[in-house]
Design an enzyme around this catalytic site. Structure first.
Site, PDB file in Angstrom:
ATOM      1  N   GLY A  46      -8.623  79.475  30.363  1.00 26.47           N
ATOM      2  CA  GLY A  46      -7.542  80.328  29.888  1.00 26.47           C
ATOM      3  C   GLY A  46      -6.243  79.547  29.827  1.00 26.47           C
ATOM      4  CD  GLN A  51      -0.835  78.169  32.000  1.00 27.68           C
ATOM      5  OE1 GLN A  51      -1.507  78.955  31.337  1.00 27.68           O
ATOM      6  NE2 GLN A  51      -1.348  77.387  32.935  1.00 27.68           N
ATOM      7  CB  CYS A  94      -3.337  77.851  37.549  1.00 24.71           C
ATOM      8  SG  CYS A  94      -2.062  78.080  36.311  1.00 24.71           S
ATOM      9  CG  LEU A  95      -5.580  74.649  32.543  1.00 25.24           C
ATOM     10  CD1 LEU A  95      -5.636  74.743  31.031  1.00 25.24           C
ATOM     11  CD2 LEU A  95      -6.499  73.537  33.046  1.00 25.24           C
ATOM     12  CG  HIS A 136      -4.756  83.315  36.048  1.00 27.18           C
ATOM     13  ND1 HIS A 136      -4.927  82.684  37.265  1.00 27.18           N
ATOM     14  CD2 HIS A 136      -4.052  82.445  35.277  1.00 27.18           C
ATOM     15  CE1 HIS A 136      -4.320  81.499  37.224  1.00 27.18           C
ATOM     16  NE2 HIS A 136      -3.796  81.322  36.021  1.00 27.18           N
ATOM     17  CD  GLU A 137      -4.601  82.157  31.506  1.00 34.51           C
ATOM     18  OE1 GLU A 137      -3.431  81.753  31.359  1.00 34.51           O
ATOM     19  OE2 GLU A 137      -5.434  81.548  32.208  1.00 34.51           O
ATOM     20  CG  HIS A 140       0.443  82.057  33.393  1.00 34.34           C
ATOM     21  ND1 HIS A 140       1.113  81.175  34.197  1.00 34.34           N
ATOM     22  CD2 HIS A 140      -0.873  81.760  33.554  1.00 34.34           C
ATOM     23  CE1 HIS A 140       0.246  80.377  34.816  1.00 34.34           C
ATOM     24  NE2 HIS A 140      -0.974  80.714  34.441  1.00 34.34           N
TER      25      HIS A 140
HETATM   26 NI    NI Z   1      -2.758  79.817  35.073  1.00 34.33          NI
END
Ligand code: NI
Length: 172
Positions: A46, A51, A94-95, A136-137, A140
């Site tokens: 995701g 991000q 998370c990236l 989660h996304e 953000h």
């Molecule tokens: Ni994330």
């Protein structure tokens, strides 16, 4: 198509509340394709617009397992219109926080309303990994990271390590 640089936490750009997209046009479609490409290359399941330094309400997910065909989902202006009382605890990463993982509790099932890449309104019911990933996304887009659900102690340990990692990267 282009790979977009991913912003690492802690960073003020990951703490902003994103704004709705007014029109899903070709520029938005191109951006979402770049987001998917960036997510697959990372690799991740995701990615959200903030991000990669964009403040619009856009997320992409693909929770297909290895060996399965890709199942990319691109969501513009996603909102949760229903969530189950039943909660599910799962490990998240998370990236923007590479190599850090922690258990997060969330509703196990959610119904999400969004605009797809053609600007068409869609509504899906998601469970399991997709439910966790989408929530989660969507967090953000409100400036919320998964570490914000942890105790201050655990959060600070992770963020301290991230600061160190970023210093090392800058020095390299
Ligand atoms: Ni994330």
């Amino acid at each position: 198509m282009a790979l977009l640089p991913i912003i690492y936490a802690p960073d003020p750009r990951l703490k902003v509340k994103c704004r709705p997209v007014e029109t899903v046009d070709q520029a938005v479609r191109d951006f979402m394709r770049d987001m998917l490409e960036t997510m697959y290359a990372a690799p991740g399941i995701g990615l959200s617009a903030p991000q990669v330094g964009d403040t619009r309400r856009i997320i992409v997910c693909d929770v297909a397992r290895e060996g399965e065909d890709p199942q990319p989902i691109q969501m513009v202006n996603p909102e949760i219109v229903w969530s189950s009382d039943e909660v599910h605890i799962a490990e998240e990463g998370c990236l923007s926080l590479p190599d850090h993982f922690a258990e997060v509790e969330r509703p196990g099932d959610v119904r999400i309303r969004y605009l797809d890449e053609n600007g068409e309104a869609q509504e899906i019911e998601a469970g399991g990994l997709l439910a966790a990933c989408a929530q989660h996304e969507m967090d953000h887009l409100e400036g919320i990271l998964f570490v914000d659900y942890l105790s201050p102690l655990k959060r600070n340990i992770i963020l301290r390590k991230m600061k160190k990692l970023k210093r090392q990267k800058e020095a390299a």
